[in-house]
Design a protein around this motif. Structure first.
Motif, PDB file in Angstrom:
ATOM      1  N   ALA A  83       0.806  -1.138   0.006  1.00 39.44           N
ATOM      2  CA  ALA A  83      -0.050   0.042  -0.047  1.00 39.44           C
ATOM      3  C   ALA A  83       0.765   1.180   0.206  1.00 39.44           C
ATOM      4  CB  ALA A  83      -0.949   0.008   1.102  1.00 39.44           C
ATOM      5  N   GLY A  84       2.106   1.082  -0.247  1.00 35.70           N
ATOM      6  CA  GLY A  84       3.060   2.363  -0.302  1.00 35.70           C
ATOM      7  C   GLY A  84       2.854   3.049  -1.857  1.00 35.70           C
ATOM      8  N   ILE A  85       3.698   4.004  -1.867  1.00 34.08           N
ATOM      9  CA  ILE A  85       3.875   4.360  -3.035  1.00 34.08           C
ATOM     10  C   ILE A  85       5.208   4.748  -3.530  1.00 34.08           C
ATOM     11  CG2 ILE A  85       3.389   6.631  -4.604  1.00 34.08           C
ATOM     12  CD1 ILE A  85       0.724   7.010  -3.139  1.00 34.08           C
ATOM     13  N   VAL A  86       5.804   4.180  -4.882  1.00 29.39           N
ATOM     14  CA  VAL A  86       7.007   4.435  -5.338  1.00 29.39           C
ATOM     15  C   VAL A  86       6.839   5.453  -6.313  1.00 29.39           C
ATOM     16  CG1 VAL A  86       8.945   3.571  -6.561  1.00 29.39           C
ATOM     17  CG2 VAL A  86       7.894   2.125  -4.749  1.00 29.39           C
ATOM     18  N   ALA A  87       7.759   6.748  -6.144  1.00 27.38           N
ATOM     19  CA  ALA A  87       7.881   7.768  -7.065  1.00 27.38           C
ATOM     20  C   ALA A  87       9.076   7.755  -7.832  1.00 27.38           C
ATOM     21  CB  ALA A  87       7.745   9.037  -6.438  1.00 27.38           C
ATOM     22  N   CYS A  88       8.973   7.581  -9.359  1.00 29.94           N
ATOM     23  CA  CYS A  88      10.215   7.722 -10.159  1.00 29.94           C
ATOM     24  C   CYS A  88      10.330   8.922 -10.698  1.00 29.94           C
ATOM     25  CB  CYS A  88       9.741   6.660 -11.133  1.00 29.94           C
ATOM     26  SG  CYS A  88      10.920   6.536 -12.463  1.00 29.94           S
ATOM     27  N   ALA A  89      11.562   9.635 -10.595  1.00 28.67           N
ATOM     28  CA  ALA A  89      11.776  10.963 -11.247  1.00 28.67           C
ATOM     29  C   ALA A  89      13.189  10.953 -11.782  1.00 28.67           C
ATOM     30  CB  ALA A  89      11.681  11.935  -9.723  1.00 28.67           C
ATOM     31  N   PHE A  90      13.359  12.119 -12.452  1.00 30.35           N
ATOM     32  CA  PHE A  90      14.516  12.234 -13.488  1.00 30.35           C
ATOM     33  C   PHE A  90      15.138  13.433 -12.544  1.00 30.35           C
ATOM     34  CE2 PHE A  90      16.990  14.539 -16.770  1.00 30.35           C
ATOM     35  CZ  PHE A  90      17.706  13.346 -17.250  1.00 30.35           C
ATOM     36  N   SER A  91      16.376  13.521 -12.246  1.00 29.33           N
ATOM     37  CA  SER A  91      17.211  14.266 -11.393  1.00 29.33           C
ATOM     38  C   SER A  91      18.386  14.915 -11.793  1.00 29.33           C
ATOM     39  CB  SER A  91      17.497  13.957 -10.005  1.00 29.33           C
ATOM     40  OG  SER A  91      18.016  14.702  -8.901  1.00 29.33           O
ATOM     41  N   HIS A  92      18.290  16.357 -11.745  1.00 26.53           N
ATOM     42  CA  HIS A  92      19.665  16.954 -11.965  1.00 26.53           C
ATOM     43  C   HIS A  92      20.441  17.113 -10.563  1.00 26.53           C
ATOM     44  CE1 HIS A  92      18.524  18.567 -16.231  1.00 26.53           C
ATOM     45  NE2 HIS A  92      18.706  17.189 -16.076  1.00 26.53           N
ATOM     46  N   ALA A  94      20.948  14.575  -8.282  1.00 25.78           N
ATOM     47  CA  ALA A  94      21.351  13.305  -7.925  1.00 25.78           C
ATOM     48  C   ALA A  94      23.076  13.643  -7.980  1.00 25.78           C
ATOM     49  CB  ALA A  94      20.976  12.424  -8.841  1.00 25.78           C
ATOM     50  N   PRO A  95      23.795  12.408  -7.308  1.00 19.32           N
ATOM     51  CA  PRO A  95      25.284  12.541  -7.610  1.00 19.32           C
ATOM     52  C   PRO A  95      25.615  12.250  -9.155  1.00 19.32           C
ATOM     53  CG  PRO A  95      24.475  11.227  -5.698  1.00 19.32           C
ATOM     54  CD  PRO A  95      23.182  11.406  -6.538  1.00 19.32           C
ATOM     55  N   PRO A  96      26.922  12.915  -9.304  1.00 16.31           N
ATOM     56  CA  PRO A  96      27.154  12.600 -10.721  1.00 16.31           C
ATOM     57  C   PRO A  96      27.013  11.164 -11.014  1.00 16.31           C
ATOM     58  CG  PRO A  96      28.792  13.924  -9.386  1.00 16.31           C
ATOM     59  CD  PRO A  96      27.864  13.494  -8.526  1.00 16.31           C
ATOM     60  N   GLY A  97      26.786  10.955 -12.247  1.00 14.80           N
ATOM     61  CA  GLY A  97      26.404   9.506 -12.987  1.00 14.80           C
ATOM     62  C   GLY A  97      25.270   9.038 -12.418  1.00 14.80           C
ATOM     63  N   SER A  98      24.460   9.597 -11.789  1.00 13.73           N
ATOM     64  CA  SER A  98      23.079   9.225 -11.039  1.00 13.73           C
ATOM     65  C   SER A  98      22.177  10.152 -11.589  1.00 13.73           C
ATOM     66  CB  SER A  98      22.951   8.684  -9.497  1.00 13.73           C
ATOM     67  OG  SER A  98      23.904   7.971  -9.126  1.00 13.73           O
ATOM     68  N   GLN A  99      20.997   9.927 -12.342  1.00 15.45           N
ATOM     69  CA  GLN A  99      20.001  10.773 -12.775  1.00 15.45           C
ATOM     70  C   GLN A  99      18.549  10.322 -12.526  1.00 15.45           C
ATOM     71  OE1 GLN A  99      20.818  11.271 -16.782  1.00 15.45           O
ATOM     72  NE2 GLN A  99      22.483  12.741 -16.532  1.00 15.45           N
ATOM     73  N   THR A 100      18.592   8.861 -12.346  1.00 14.91           N
ATOM     74  CA  THR A 100      17.236   8.391 -12.036  1.00 14.91           C
ATOM     75  C   THR A 100      17.035   8.157 -10.616  1.00 14.91           C
ATOM     76  OG1 THR A 100      16.976   7.430 -14.052  1.00 14.91           O
ATOM     77  CG2 THR A 100      15.519   6.459 -12.326  1.00 14.91           C
ATOM     78  N   VAL A 101      15.960   8.531  -9.951  1.00  7.87           N
ATOM     79  CA  VAL A 101      15.700   8.490  -8.568  1.00  7.87           C
ATOM     80  C   VAL A 101      14.240   7.841  -8.353  1.00  7.87           C
ATOM     81  CG1 VAL A 101      15.245   9.765  -6.220  1.00  7.87           C
ATOM     82  CG2 VAL A 101      16.926  10.813  -8.122  1.00  7.87           C
ATOM     83  N   LEU A 102      14.395   6.720  -7.334  1.00 10.13           N
ATOM     84  CA  LEU A 102      13.022   6.298  -6.773  1.00 10.13           C
ATOM     85  C   LEU A 102      12.921   6.669  -5.496  1.00 10.13           C
ATOM     86  CD1 LEU A 102      13.194   2.743  -8.288  1.00 10.13           C
ATOM     87  CD2 LEU A 102      11.873   4.550  -9.134  1.00 10.13           C
ATOM     88  N   VAL A 103      11.796   6.865  -5.234  1.00 10.05           N
ATOM     89  CA  VAL A 103      11.598   7.373  -3.575  1.00 10.05           C
ATOM     90  C   VAL A 103      10.314   6.477  -3.182  1.00 10.05           C
ATOM     91  CG1 VAL A 103      10.997   9.285  -2.154  1.00 10.05           C
ATOM     92  CG2 VAL A 103      12.392   9.591  -4.180  1.00 10.05           C
ATOM     93  N   ARG A 115      16.769   6.091  -3.518  1.00 10.47           N
ATOM     94  CA  ARG A 115      17.771   5.537  -4.271  1.00 10.47           C
ATOM     95  C   ARG A 115      17.901   6.168  -5.788  1.00 10.47           C
ATOM     96  NH1 ARG A 115      18.269   2.982   0.025  1.00 10.47           N
ATOM     97  NH2 ARG A 115      17.264   1.005   0.424  1.00 10.47           N
ATOM     98  N   CYS A 116      19.332   6.368  -6.006  1.00 12.39           N
ATOM     99  CA  CYS A 116      19.792   6.923  -7.243  1.00 12.39           C
ATOM    100  C   CYS A 116      20.437   5.900  -7.995  1.00 12.39           C
ATOM    101  CB  CYS A 116      20.735   7.989  -6.865  1.00 12.39           C
ATOM    102  SG  CYS A 116      20.149   9.372  -5.921  1.00 12.39           S
ATOM    103  N   TYR A 117      20.187   6.028  -9.425  1.00  9.15           N
ATOM    104  CA  TYR A 117      20.459   4.841 -10.276  1.00  9.15           C
ATOM    105  C   TYR A 117      21.355   5.702 -11.359  1.00  9.15           C
ATOM    106  CZ  TYR A 117      17.239   2.330  -7.475  1.00  9.15           C
ATOM    107  OH  TYR A 117      16.709   1.909  -6.773  1.00  9.15           O
ATOM    108  N   PRO A 118      22.220   4.574 -12.081  1.00  4.25           N
ATOM    109  CA  PRO A 118      23.124   5.244 -13.117  1.00  4.25           C
ATOM    110  C   PRO A 118      22.549   5.938 -14.237  1.00  4.25           C
ATOM    111  CG  PRO A 118      23.468   2.840 -12.671  1.00  4.25           C
ATOM    112  CD  PRO A 118      22.373   3.475 -11.862  1.00  4.25           C
ATOM    113  N   GLY A 119      23.164   7.117 -14.599  1.00  4.59           N
ATOM    114  CA  GLY A 119      22.568   7.541 -15.892  1.00  4.59           C
ATOM    115  C   GLY A 119      23.680   8.013 -16.761  1.00  4.59           C
ATOM    116  N   ASN A 120      24.821   8.878 -16.398  1.00  2.00           N
ATOM    117  CA  ASN A 120      25.844   9.019 -17.176  1.00  2.00           C
ATOM    118  C   ASN A 120      26.865   7.935 -17.337  1.00  2.00           C
ATOM    119  OD1 ASN A 120      25.015  11.620 -17.892  1.00  2.00           O
ATOM    120  ND2 ASN A 120      26.043  12.412 -16.156  1.00  2.00           N
ATOM    121  N   GLN A 121      26.866   6.815 -16.465  1.00  2.00           N
ATOM    122  CA  GLN A 121      27.458   5.599 -16.694  1.00  2.00           C
ATOM    123  C   GLN A 121      27.180   5.017 -17.831  1.00  2.00           C
ATOM    124  OE1 GLN A 121      27.029   3.143 -13.080  1.00  2.00           O
ATOM    125  NE2 GLN A 121      26.697   1.394 -14.567  1.00  2.00           N
ATOM    126  N   TRP A 122      26.026   5.237 -18.301  1.00  2.00           N
ATOM    127  CA  TRP A 122      25.766   4.461 -19.791  1.00  2.00           C
ATOM    128  C   TRP A 122      25.915   5.203 -20.790  1.00  2.00           C
ATOM    129  CZ3 TRP A 122      24.356  -0.240 -18.831  1.00  2.00           C
ATOM    130  CH2 TRP A 122      23.781  -0.507 -17.432  1.00  2.00           C
TER     131      TRP A 122
END
Length: 174
Positions: A83-92, A94-103, A115-122
């Protein structure tokens, strides 16, 4: 004046609206949640994120505004099996190399994790992100990034996480 003036001077920046199902374990009432971008009056960033949970009579049960020092862009939300909610966002922000954020928020709006996930790593800028929950509670994050082999192309990226957002598997298709 009135309504026409208000409609002319507003921006529709809502990314997602979902129906919230009744959860007998948490007494979560039926209703809906909306996820959107909101202007920041203070600080360096221009846009933060706003997640609101309403009942079926449009009464706000809780709302959470969050973001960092730079711009945040809302993408989508999902109600999880607990019954929780996970929000997915694109962030400028976030730490370098991480652009996607789940809350993750619980049913009452308390922050559970971020949590932050890789962006520029790709080797490219992400073009969009979305999250969904699997039957086993794991989350699947999908994104597109600049292509590796063909200039101007977009590669697909999938990150599978456990229910706490910890990556289990990462896959890129170019």
């Amino acid at each position: 004046y009135g309504q026409d003036y208000v409609l002319r001077d507003t921006e529709d920046l809502s990314s997602d609206v979902i129906t919230i199902r009744v959860d007998p374990n948490t007494n979560t009432p039926i209703g809906f949640a909306t996820f959107e971008m909101t202007r920041v009056e203070e600080g360096e960033g221009n846009w933060d994120l706003l997640l609101m949970r309403m009942d079926d009579h449009n009464n706000v049960l809780w709302k959470r505004q969050f973001g960092g020092p730079d711009n945040e862009f809302s993408q989508n939300i999902v109600q999880t099996q607990d019954a929780g909610i996970v929000a997915c966002a694109f962030s400028h922000s976030a730490p370098p190399g991480s652009q996607t954020v789940l809350v993750k928020f619980d049913a009452t709006g308390h922050l559970m994790w971020t949590r932050c996930y890789p962006g520029n790593q790709w080797l490219g800028i992400e073009t969009g992100v979305a999250v969904t929950e699997l039957a086993n509670g794991n989350l699947v994050l999908m994104s597109g990034v600049d292509g590796l082999t063909v200039p101007g192309s977009i590669d697909g990226v999938q990150i599978t996480t456990d229910p706490n957002g910890i990556p289990i598997h990462t896959w890129r298709h170019d």
